[in-house]
Design an enzyme around this catalytic site. Structure first.
Site, mmCIF file in Angstrom:
data_model
loop_
_atom_site.group_PDB
_atom_site.id
_atom_site.type_symbol
_atom_site.label_atom_id
_atom_site.label_comp_id
_atom_site.label_asym_id
_atom_site.label_seq_id
_atom_site.Cartn_x
_atom_site.Cartn_y
_atom_site.Cartn_z
ATOM 1 N N SER A 1 0.852 -1.191 0.000
ATOM 2 C CA SER A 1 0.000 0.000 0.000
ATOM 3 C C SER A 1 0.886 1.239 0.000
ATOM 4 O O SER A 1 2.062 1.176 -0.385
ATOM 5 C CB SER A 1 -0.936 -0.021 1.219
ATOM 6 N N ASN A 2 0.365 2.389 0.427
ATOM 7 C CA ASN A 2 1.163 3.617 0.523
ATOM 8 C C ASN A 2 0.694 4.421 1.728
ATOM 9 O O ASN A 2 -0.202 3.987 2.460
ATOM 10 C CB ASN A 2 1.062 4.421 -0.782
ATOM 11 N N HIS A 3 1.276 5.612 1.925
ATOM 12 C CA HIS A 3 1.016 6.380 3.157
ATOM 13 C C HIS A 3 -0.227 7.258 3.109
ATOM 14 O O HIS A 3 -0.445 8.044 4.018
ATOM 15 C CB HIS A 3 2.226 7.270 3.471
#
Ligand code: CTP
Length: 406
Positions: free
Chosen positions: A210-212
């Protein structure tokens, strides 16, 4: 600047146990900058005193229709109001309002009121479900009053409350008040689709890529669009912030699920704002069982996920305004412009992944708005709520232009 600075609100309180929450409502409205004039009915004063409201609003409380020195109070109070709220509105008050009674100050105010009216019913769930109450609610709706559906939850009597009846929370009422007070622009009545947050691509049953992204920018955009009178749908991955009031939400996990949900919602959308940060890569194979540690992990082969915005190009209705975001580490404007053209956007919101206080997770953002007509506008570092309004100002202009061209 507070959201309700310069606004005047007439708050009517009728005699229900939920009136204890109206004190908090008066407090929130006053804190938001509104000048709040409170009118209490006779039965409301059995539950809660004038002094409470006087102390919270810093203004005298009104209770008398007929009395020395009060002859025209009902007319003056509504003339000076930008919005009238009745919270709680009991079953009895709704009945008297539906039949146009004017035997108390509050019902007389309602008859004379030309400002928008927000009714916030509260009663026992069986009373709310009664056809007599529902007929009165329908009559008042037909007259143009906004009726806030009661919530389902514990009522005053412990063995009741399986259906709606409970008064909406003061924070929810304040959100609806904000929507009614907002001047109506090009977004009013239009359908806006916003995507928010990251997506997750499973590696195995316990791990994902995923990402932030937290979803703050998308949520701010959805809240602002709803406040401007739009019908708002949000397709979102896992969010770190609460969803705003009034929106229709679809939760998804992967980029493909987000792409499918966006395609469905896009069929009826006038605006798409793609604020989500979908994962760009997914594991080529998803392990069916948890991958065990064996000293040295296998390399993870990745595939690219679908580009959601690109994939909507053939699914957009004529005149749909499409806004994308671009998160870049360098050559911000050049890269953003390439994305704008490739994805067929009217506007792209570019921000730098390197700047502190901007981008993922922050409450603020510094963005550059790049329009398809070549216009470039650099905005200062400011709260995401303010950035959301700046973006929607441009969207309203684009909507106005596309309506003019049609
Ligand atoms: N976007 C999308 N589908 C993806 C990835 C991104 O629709 N699979 C959207 C984003 O929501 C954003 C815009 O495309 O509105 C640009 O996203 P960004 O991550 O900046 O660029 P990418 O197109 O993913 O390109 P790159 O990662 O190579 O910079």
């Amino acid at each position: 600047m507070r959201p309700f600075d310069g606004r005047r609100i007439l708050l009517g309180v009728t005699g229900g146990i939920a009136s204890y929450k109206s004190a908090w409502l008066a407090r929130l409205l006053t804190q938001a900058g509104a000048r709040v004039d409170v009118v209490l009915t006779r039965s409301a004063r059995e539950f809660i005193g004038s002094i409470t409201f006087e102390a919270l609003t810093g203004r005298p409380v009104h209770t008398v229709l007929i009395g020395d020195g009060h002859a025209l109070d009902h007319l003056r109070l509504v003339r000076e109001a930008d919005l009238m709220i009745v919270a709680p509105a009991t079953a009895d008050f709704l009945a008297r309002a539906a039949h146009g009674h004017a035997d108390e100050l509050l019902s007389a105010c309602l008859l004379a009121c030309e400002a928008p009216v927000l009714m916030v019913p509260a009663m026992n769930d069986r009373m709310w479900a009664n056809p007599a109450v529902q007929a009165n609610v329908a009559t008042l709706r037909k007259r143009g009053h906004t009726m806030l559906e009661p919530a389902t939850g514990p009522l005053a009597s412990p063995d009741e409350g399986s259906g709606p009846g409970r008064m909406q929370e003061p924070e929810v009422i304040v959100a609806h008040a904000g929507r009614l007070l907002e001047p109506k622009g090009a977004l009013a009545g239009r359908r806006v689709l916003v995507t928010a947050g990251p997506t997750r691509e499973p590696i195995d049953p316990v791990r994902y890529l995923s990402n932030h992204s937290t979803g703050k920018m998308g949520v701010a955009l959805a809240a602002a669009a709803w406040r401007r009178g739009a019908e708002v749908a949000v397709v979102h991955g896992p969010l770190s912030v609460a969803l705003p009031e009034g929106i229709c939400a679809t939760a998804v996990e992967t980029t493909q699920e987000m792409a499918d949900a966006v395609r469905t919602e896009l069929a009826s959308a006038d605006v798409l704002v793609m604020a989500a940060a979908p994962a760009d890569f997914r594991p080529a194979k998803v392990a069916g069982a948890k991958i065990k540690k064996r000293g040295k992990p296998e390399p993870l082969a990745l595939d690219e996920t679908a580009d959601i915005l690109l994939g909507t190009r053939d699914a957009r209705r004529a005149g749909t305004v499409v806004v994308g975001f671009a998160l870049e580490t360098d050559d911000l404007v050049a890269h953003a412009r390439t994305k704008l053209e490739a994805k067929g956007l009217q506007l792209i919101v570019a921000n730098s992944a390197r700047e502190a206080g901007a981008g993922f997770g922050a409450d603020t953002n510094r963005v550059t708005l790049i329009a398809a007509d070549g216009g470039v506008e650099e905005l200062p570092l400011q709260p995401k709520t303010v950035v959301a309004d700046a973006i929607l100002d441009r969207v309203e202009r684009l909507l106005g232009a596309s309506a003019g061209a049609a």
